[in-house]
Enzyme design. Structure first.
Site, short mmCIF file in Angstrom:
data_model
loop_
_atom_site.label_atom_id
_atom_site.label_comp_id
_atom_site.label_asym_id
_atom_site.label_seq_id
_atom_site.Cartn_x
_atom_site.Cartn_y
_atom_site.Cartn_z
N GLN A 237 17.72 -1.91 -9.08
CA GLN A 237 16.79 -2.41 -8.34
C GLN A 237 16.46 -3.65 -8.97
OE1 GLN A 237 14.58 1.99 -7.85
NE2 GLN A 237 12.84 -0.07 -6.52
N ARG A 384 7.59 4.38 -4.78
CA ARG A 384 7.47 4.23 -3.60
C ARG A 384 5.97 4.13 -4.15
NH1 ARG A 384 9.97 4.49 2.26
NH2 ARG A 384 9.39 3.09 2.87
N CYS A 385 6.23 3.02 -5.36
CA CYS A 385 4.21 2.65 -5.79
C CYS A 385 4.41 1.89 -6.73
CB CYS A 385 3.79 3.86 -6.07
SG CYS A 385 2.86 3.95 -7.44
N GLU A 760 5.20 0.32 0.01
CA GLU A 760 4.63 1.26 -0.43
C GLU A 760 3.88 2.27 0.10
OE1 GLU A 760 2.88 -0.39 -4.92
OE2 GLU A 760 5.13 0.10 -4.30
#
Ligand code: CDP
Length: 806
Positions: A237, A384-385, A760
């Site tokens: 990522q 996802r945060c 997110e």
């Protein structure tokens, strides 16, 4: 102008710029199965690595015998910690300032920890070799309970740190303590609690879960001995961070490391860090002189590479009798597993958890987080945060419901009474965050009207009465959640990774024919960056989105960037893209002025061209200006049309949303049906509404999985009991509810195009909304808080505890 001349609006539409539901260009290859993932890579002479893992949660290693494994036909090498020590790579630094074993050195600290790396001509031979590595263990007492980690006599997890009184983030209080981190004003908060009319206190656990991307973590390492260069393809990522960290760890000069992240099948934070598999593949390639592939399987992914959450929060709220909040206080124990390999910005050992005052106007607030070691896998990533915002949102949203219940107020009305008001923005929270923009009441009211909230509550009342009369065994729950996110890490004054400021970048080159390429430091894992960055450029430069190629993930070609996680792509690289466009546009304007023989200031921009003010027939389109940039520039000007921007955002962006969920629960079976889920999101300027909707659908599905069934669970002996999709709930289309999506648009005042992140938000807002719905179903029976996950068994048990089974 004749009738056939397209209007400005028609020309704008053709560009497929911002606001257009442009189809995802990457899907042309994805839906045909023509994506190019790491495991698609086949290099002549490539070897395969597989990992020997610990069956125990905590054990001393007495002996490792690799002789039988080495004798398997096709096995080329077997690496252990002793081999790695010869190249000083038995341990590696983590992003959180800790050290982590690459392969077990002396003892294993959690089940499935990496013990040896077998390299072979084929995957099968490597797997056969793994079976034959003989490891003699002596079991040690195990602790998987973070609440017991700092008690007297708790097993010592990290013998290497036992006597160290200081950690990466200050003093340590216990041999299993990692850090203490506090925010807010303790004295003011304590004073507000001392004189509060009403207070609540609840122990709220956000269980350990896992991002579980469809494609697991993997890499191919290829070391060229002649050039001394390493090429590393992988599911990264943050490719540039991997290059820098890889250079620091391996001592290979950074310019001789080429990191390439091809297509990635989901990341969600799981693919940010550096893992043992990567290091072993690199060492194996150096040792054997051949490329080495390492591909994690599902069990390995769920049980060893970066988990998320595992926050144990004692939350308190103080309020007046009539329902105005006056203070909040939160003490949290964060279970980081056996090594602190949490992926946070360096200064934030508990991430951005101090967004825990949420969307409400708290005059005083304080939080304290203690990180602890246990016999669990390391990680603690932003699944996802944005660095623990999900834990914070869950905590405050559950607590607000509990307080509303105590006050006898409707949870939505209680929120409306305490939400930050529009005129308070930019709003500085009690924790010091400056929320950039918002119109929370409009969002909340729109949500309530859209679902006809009043009618739902009436229906619920009738059902509750019927339940009390024994006419039904079904309970109806209405979940309300209002969340504020903090995304776009980050301003360099607040955020860095290993000292590198968290800016991001975009480099745009416009070719003579008016097409171009944009390269960025971010990396899409399915978010549709190839589509949406081109839309920003289309609007900014007046060139069709189809004429712009977007490229990410190759550290040799992309400008340095910190990667994609925590919804930072739009807030940071989206801004960099717009700013790079503006440099290009400024140059194009000078060329246009020269060609039209007017002063720059006499020109105005019109969708795709500069035209002479008051004389719109005289213009130069961006396509014409691109051509001119390569042969007709004003005297003294450099030819070419390209620009680069490194964007250091002045602030985070604060997207938000109002979510409402309706569930029906059968108290005799615990079966919970999601009847309705409505999600209103505000992410500022919307680049691609279709992609946003897709992001919301995906995030809500993950939130549904987390709230309704997921947990990476360990038994008392340290066995991870949910390490496959047989045991770990992954929702499919069969279980997933229907999503209703909606929006309001409140642009960010500091972002060049007014956009905030969105990816997110649905995970952050969805989890508390589901949990509030389940809890709301039982609230009229006196229940205050049922812990997640709300699977049927646990919900049945909650009903049992309330005496509902007779
Ligand atoms: O960093 P990440 O890509 O995960 O998150 P993001 O910045 O929230 O973007 C996710 C996707 O939604 C990207 O394709 C964005 O371009 C798109 N998006 C959008 O269309 N409009 C926004 N205001 C925010 C994101």
């Amino acid at each position: 102008m004749n009738d056939m001349t397209p209007t400005s609006a028609e020309r704008a539409e053709k560009l497929e710029g911002m606001g257009c539901k442009r189809k995802r260009v990457e899907d042309i290859r994805f839906v045909q199965g023509k994506g190019n993932y790491v495991d698609d890579l086949k290099i002549p002479g490539m070897l395969y690595g597989d990992i020997v893992r610990s069956p125990h949660g905590h054990a001393r290693i007495k002996k490792i015998d690799t002789a039988k494994a080495a004798a398997v036909p096709g096995v080329v090498a077997v690496l252990t910690a002793d081999v790695l020590k010869t190249v000083n790579l038995a341990w590696m630094p983590t992003l959180a300032g800790d050290m982590q074993m690459v392969l077990a050195d002396g003892k294993v600290l959690y089940q499935n920890q990496e013990v040896a790396f077998v390299v072979a001509e084929s995957r099968e031979a490597a797997a056969d070799g793994v079976e034959l590595v003989e490891v003699e263990y002596e079991q040690l007492p195990v602790n998987v309970d973070p609440m017991k980690a700092m008690t007297d006599g708790a097993p010592t997890i990290r013998e290497d740190l036992k006597d160290k009184t200081d950690g990466a983030h200050g003093k340590r209080k216990h041999y299993n303590h990692i850090f203490s981190w506090a925010a807010g004003d303790k004295a003011a908060t304590d004073a507000a609690f001392a004189k509060a009319d009403v207070t609540i206190k609840e122990f709220i656990v956000y269980p350990r879960v896992h991002p579980c991307p469809l494609e697991t973590c993997q890499c191919v390492a290829s070391f060229d001995k002649i050039k001394g260069e390493l090429t590393l393809w992988g599911t990264f990522q943050a490719p540039h961070v991997i290059r820098t960290v890889g250079s620091l760890i391996s001592k290979i000069p950074e310019h001789k490391i080429h990191v390439i992240a091809p297509d990635i099948g989901g990341g969600f934070g799981n693919k940010v860090g550096a893992y043992s598999g990567y290091i072993c593949a690199i060492v194996a390639s150096i040792v054997t002189g051949r490329p080495v592939k390492w591909v994690e399987d599902r069990i390995e992914n769920l049980s060893t590479t970066a988990f998320a959450r595992d926050f144990h929060m004692e939350m308190e709220i103080a309020a007046t009798k009539d329902g105005k909040v006056t203070a909040m206080r939160c003490y949290t124990i964060a279970d980081h597993g056996a090594f602190d390999a949490c992926a946070n910005a360096t200064k934030w050992p508990a991430g951005l958890f101090s967004i825990v005052s949420g969307s409400y106007d708290f005059p005083a607030a304080y939080c304290l987080v203690d990180g602890v070691y246990t016999n669990k896998a390391p990680g603690g990533v932003a699944y996802r945060c944005s660095f623990r915002v999900t834990e914070a949102a869950y905590c405050i949203e559950r607590a607000m419901d509990i307080m509303a219940q105590k006050l006898g107020m409707d949870p939505a009305e209680f929120r409306l009474k305490n939400l930050i008001r529009r005129e308070q923005f930019p709003y500085t929270s009690a924790f010091g965050w400056q929320y950039d923009s918002g119109d929370y009441h409009t969002a909340m009211n729109k949500a309530m009207e859209s679902v006809n909230y009043k009618k739902l509550r009436e229906e619920q009342k009738q059902k509750r009465d019927a339940f009390k009369r024994g006419e039904t065994r079904e309970l109806m729950g209405i979940g309300v959640a209002f969340f504020t996110e903090i995304v776009g890490a980050g301003p360099s004054r607040a955020c860095d990774i290993l000292g590198i400021a968290m800016f991001d970048s975009a480099e745009i080159r416009i070719h003579p024919t008016g097409t171009g390429i944009c390269r960025l430091g971010t990396k899409s894992q399915g978010q549709g960056h190839e589509t949406t960055y081109a839309q920003i450029i289309a609007t900014e430069l007046g060139l069709p989105a189809d004429n712009i190629m977007v490229e990410e993930g190759n550290t040799d070609t992309a400008p340095y960037g910190l990667g994609t996680y925590g919804s930072r792509s739009t807030p940071v690289s989206g801004a960099a893209t717009a700013m790079a466009c503006r440099k290009i546009k400024a140059k194009a304007q000078m060329i246009a002025a020269y060609m039209l023989e007017v002063h720059d200031d006499d020109l105005e921009w019109d969708v795709d061209r500069f035209r002479v003010k008051g004389n719109p027939e005289r213009f130069k389109t961006m396509t014409e200006l691109a051509w001119a940039a390569y042969h007709e520039v004003p005297p003294g000007m450099e030819p070419g049309l390209e620009a680069i921007n490194y964007y250091d955002p002045p602030n985070f962006t604060f997207p938000y949303g109002a979510y409402i969920c309706v569930v029906d629960i059968d108290v005799d079976t615990g079966t919970t049906k999601v009847r309705r889920f409505y999600a209103l999101d505000d992410c500022g300027t919307r680049i691609n509404p279709m992609i946003i909707e897709g992001q919301i659908h995906g995030g809500l599905t993950e939130a549904f999985g987390i709230a309704m069934g997921q947990e990476i669970h360990y038994d008392d002996d340290g066995n991870v009991t949910t390490a496959s999709f047989m045991d770990y709930f992954l929702p499919t289309a069969v279980e997933t509810p229907h999503w209703e999506t909606d929006w309001t648009t409140t642009p960010s005042p500091h972002h060049p195009i007014g956009a905030k992140g969105v990816g997110e938000s649905p995970n952050v807002g969805g989890v508390p909304c589901f949990s509030n719905a389940v809890n709301d179903a039982f609230a009229f029976l006196g229940s205050t808080h049922i812990q997640m996950p709300h699977d049927h068994w646990r919900t049945w048990t909650a009903a049992e505890k309330l005496g509902l089974h007779g």
